[in-house]
Scaffold this motif. Structure first.
Motif, mmCIF file in Angstrom:
data_model
loop_
_atom_site.group_PDB
_atom_site.id
_atom_site.type_symbol
_atom_site.label_atom_id
_atom_site.label_comp_id
_atom_site.label_asym_id
_atom_site.label_seq_id
_atom_site.Cartn_x
_atom_site.Cartn_y
_atom_site.Cartn_z
ATOM 1 N N VAL A 7 1.157 -1.171 -0.021
ATOM 2 C CA VAL A 7 -0.147 0.015 -0.093
ATOM 3 C C VAL A 7 0.920 1.095 0.016
ATOM 4 N N SER A 18 -3.772 -1.177 -5.031
ATOM 5 C CA SER A 18 -4.094 -1.854 -3.600
ATOM 6 C C SER A 18 -4.818 -0.704 -2.913
ATOM 7 N N ALA A 22 -8.323 -2.118 -1.439
ATOM 8 C CA ALA A 22 -8.392 -1.884 0.148
ATOM 9 C C ALA A 22 -9.556 -1.084 0.415
ATOM 10 N N ALA A 119 -1.639 -3.289 4.851
ATOM 11 C CA ALA A 119 -2.802 -2.801 4.919
ATOM 12 C C ALA A 119 -2.963 -2.152 6.186
ATOM 13 N N HIS A 181 -7.618 2.060 5.769
ATOM 14 C CA HIS A 181 -8.566 1.690 4.638
ATOM 15 C C HIS A 181 -9.723 1.255 4.932
ATOM 16 N N SER A 393 -6.655 -5.857 0.567
ATOM 17 C CA SER A 393 -5.708 -5.435 -0.410
ATOM 18 C C SER A 393 -5.320 -6.417 -1.202
ATOM 19 N N ASP A 394 -4.504 -6.044 -2.224
ATOM 20 C CA ASP A 394 -4.043 -6.919 -3.259
ATOM 21 C C ASP A 394 -3.513 -8.388 -2.817
#
Length: 586
Positions: A7, A18, A22, A119, A181, A393-394
């Motif tokens: 992130v 990302s 998120a 994250a 996030h 997130s990813d």
């Protein structure tokens, strides 16, 4: 694990994909996207446009380079009792230092300069938004257990709004400076399983005006103006039991407590996890469908006082799970019908079912900045489930469990179908780190009563969930509440899996905290989870003459400190508060 896409990198810009992921746009609930409308028969599929629409409404990422943001956290300052006996006042105190925990892996030197953020999010738990005048409340148990009723219960709305204000004021994560996030509530969002409380909770989180009053719109009607000495009578000259230990006389307190307030709503996406108080009347009774109790909830009679012996018998039944369906509770109230006092009836006090809980979350009126349904989808409504997964997130997924046992009692468990779904979800996302959310802790999942809606399905304990999670090396943390105490526990298994169980204190009992959690890749074969506790935005010092919304939020915290019988250890030890939790990368 898949290649990490951070992130935020040290000295690098935010990775846009990302941040989009998120923001909560991608849901994984049974392989489908989140529902856009409660009337959808099937959940909507996730599209690029939908992803960017949710991201656009979430908090903007700060420009690189990122810097730690500790202002307003317990690293900077903590409300601290002043010296003295009796009723104690609060003031500003020094912050809590961060403790590095190496129970699961040794921290390696130089990691600060190498790490990248995966994250960052906020956990709120056990808000216990209380309709303090509700006819089914168990205040009278105070004659047997002094802490069965709290003198500050009329101020839960004001206190929760101040917590939202604190989260909104955070400009980044305390360690990495990453944008926050999302927020997750891990259950017991309401207290009495009342529709009034559910509406207030949803407006607190998503924004709106709230009048924390039911019954007579002109005044408070409840135990705090009953004239009974076992309850704090703030407006009366009566020397009640709480005033005898130093509680103040506050003219106008009850009028102020039921006055309209406004919540700005969270300025970042939020998700919801269900707790036993959100599913069961009084948090312990499988009594949905009991017409007598429903009529009493919305009707014009309220029991406020019973003998200590009677209160103890009922309390023992609750604690020992001797009345999970509420049959004895029904009979107890019926036998005390003549002792009940008159109050103003109110339909908004009716209990809500799990389906109504889902529909309320799916209601566009409570969407705030999203996501639609706050994790829940129309697929949950169709299936009668309250668990789901979502993309954080990813490289990180979140999994929200429903650990309430619909068979009754306040301890939890999960059914076989949910356990299999959890196993399948972890396997299907084995290349992503996983964070598990639930209301109950592993140790409080000991209730294996069958779900009345699924009588043929076995229930599973926390130890069984621990064994399952330990078999998946992508699990980083299990985040929960329920016990109203800060406790962080390391878990490791012979199969090589290891993760941290992070239990956070409530926002109804002192010290009234929420927790920021940051996930970072140290780029040396280890991952660090940083936990940082936060208080509400209300000032530490109270002013008894200030009965504004902010003044009442400050008073909410101080009254909770002084609540007779309140446990003094709920803040936990230093190792359970602000920490760096190190573990090996799976």
């Amino acid at each position: 694990m898949s290649r990490t896409r951070s992130v935020a990198g040290s000295g690098q810009g935010i990775h846009r994909r990302s941040v989009l992921a998120a923001s909560g746009a991608v849901a994984l609930s049974a392989g489908v996207g989140y529902a856009l409308r409660p009337s959808d028969s099937q959940a909507a599929t996730t599209t690029k446009e939908a992803t960017e629409a949710v991201a656009a409404s979430s908090r903007q990422a700060p420009a690189a380079p990122l810097a730690p943001y500790t202002k307003g956290t317990t690293v900077a300052s903590v409300a601290t009792p002043r010296s003295g006996s009796g009723y104690r006042r609060l003031g500003d105190g020094p912050g809590w230092q961060r403790v590095v925990r190496s129970d699961l892996a040794a921290p390696k030197s130089g990691r600060t300069g190498r790490r990248t953020a995966l994250a960052a999010f906020v956990q709120l738990t056990d808000l216990h938004i209380i309709d303090a005048q509700h006819p089914l409340r168990l205040e009278y148990l105070r004659s047997a257990d002094i802490h069965a009723w709290r003198p500050h219960e009329a101020l839960t709305v004001q206190g929760a709004i101040a917590l939202v204000e604190r989260i909104n004021a955070l400009r980044g994560a305390p360690v990495t400076g990453s944008p926050l996030h999302f927020a997750m509530t891990t259950g017991d969002n309401t207290d009495n399983n009342a529709k009034s409380e559910l509406e207030w909770f949803l407006k607190i989180m998503s924004g709106g005006r709230i009048t924390p009053n039911t019954g007579d719109p002109r005044q408070y009607e409840g135990v705090q103006n009953s004239g009974l000495k076992q309850y704090w009578q703030p407006d009366a000259a009566l020397r009640d039991s709480d005033k005898q230990v130093g509680f103040p006389h506050l003219d106008g307190f009850l009028k102020a407590a039921v006055r309209e307030v406004r919540s700005p709503g969270l300025n970042l996406p939020w998700y919801s996890t269900v707790g036993n108080h959100d599913s069961l009347p009084m948090g312990c009774y499988a009594s949905h469908g009991d017409s007598y109790l429903t009529e009493l909830a919305v009707g014009g009679k309220k029991l406020m006082n019973v003998s200590a012996a009677e209160a103890q018998r009922l309390l023992t039944l609750i604690k020992n799970a001797g009345d999970p369906k509420g049959v004895s509770y029904h009979d107890f109230l019926k036998s005390h019908a003549r002792a009940m006092r008159s109050v103003t009836p109110d339909e908004s006090r009716a209990p809500f079912t799990p389906a109504e809980y889902l529909r309320a979350h799916l209601n566009p009126a409570y969407q705030g900045v999203g996501p639609a349904g706050h994790g829940y989808s129309s697929a949950n409504l169709d299936a009668g489930t309250q668990y789901y997964a979502f993309r954080i997130s990813d490289d990180v997924i979140g999994i929200s469990l429903d650990t309430t046992d619909a068979g009754g009692h306040y301890e939890g468990s999960i059914g076989t179908a949910q356990l299999k779904w959890l196993e399948r979800t972890l396997k299907e996302n084995k290349d992503s780190h996983a964070v598990i959310f639930s209301h109950h802790t592993s140790k409080t999942m000991t209730n294996t009563r069958r779900d009345p809606a699924r009588p043929g399905e076995r229930r599973h304990t926390g130890q069984e969930v621990l064994a399952l999670l330990g078999g998946h090396r992508n699990v980083l943390a299990w985040v929960n509440g329920h016990i109203h105490k800060n406790v962080i526990t390391p878990h490791s298994t012979s199969s090589g899996g290891s993760f941290w169980e992070i239990s956070t204190a409530s926002h109804v009992d002192y010290p009234q905290l929420a927790r920021i959690i940051e996930l970072t890749d140290n780029k040396d074969g280890t991952i660090s989870l940083f936990t940082t506790l936060v208080e509400s935005s209300a000032p530490h010092r109270t002013d008894f003459s200030d009965l504004s919304q902010t003044g009442l939020a400050a008073l909410y915290r101080e009254l909770s400190l002084n609540a007779p019988g309140a446990k003094a250890n709920l803040g936990g030890d230093p190792k359970d508060r602000n920490t760096e939790l190190v573990l090996k990368k799976g």
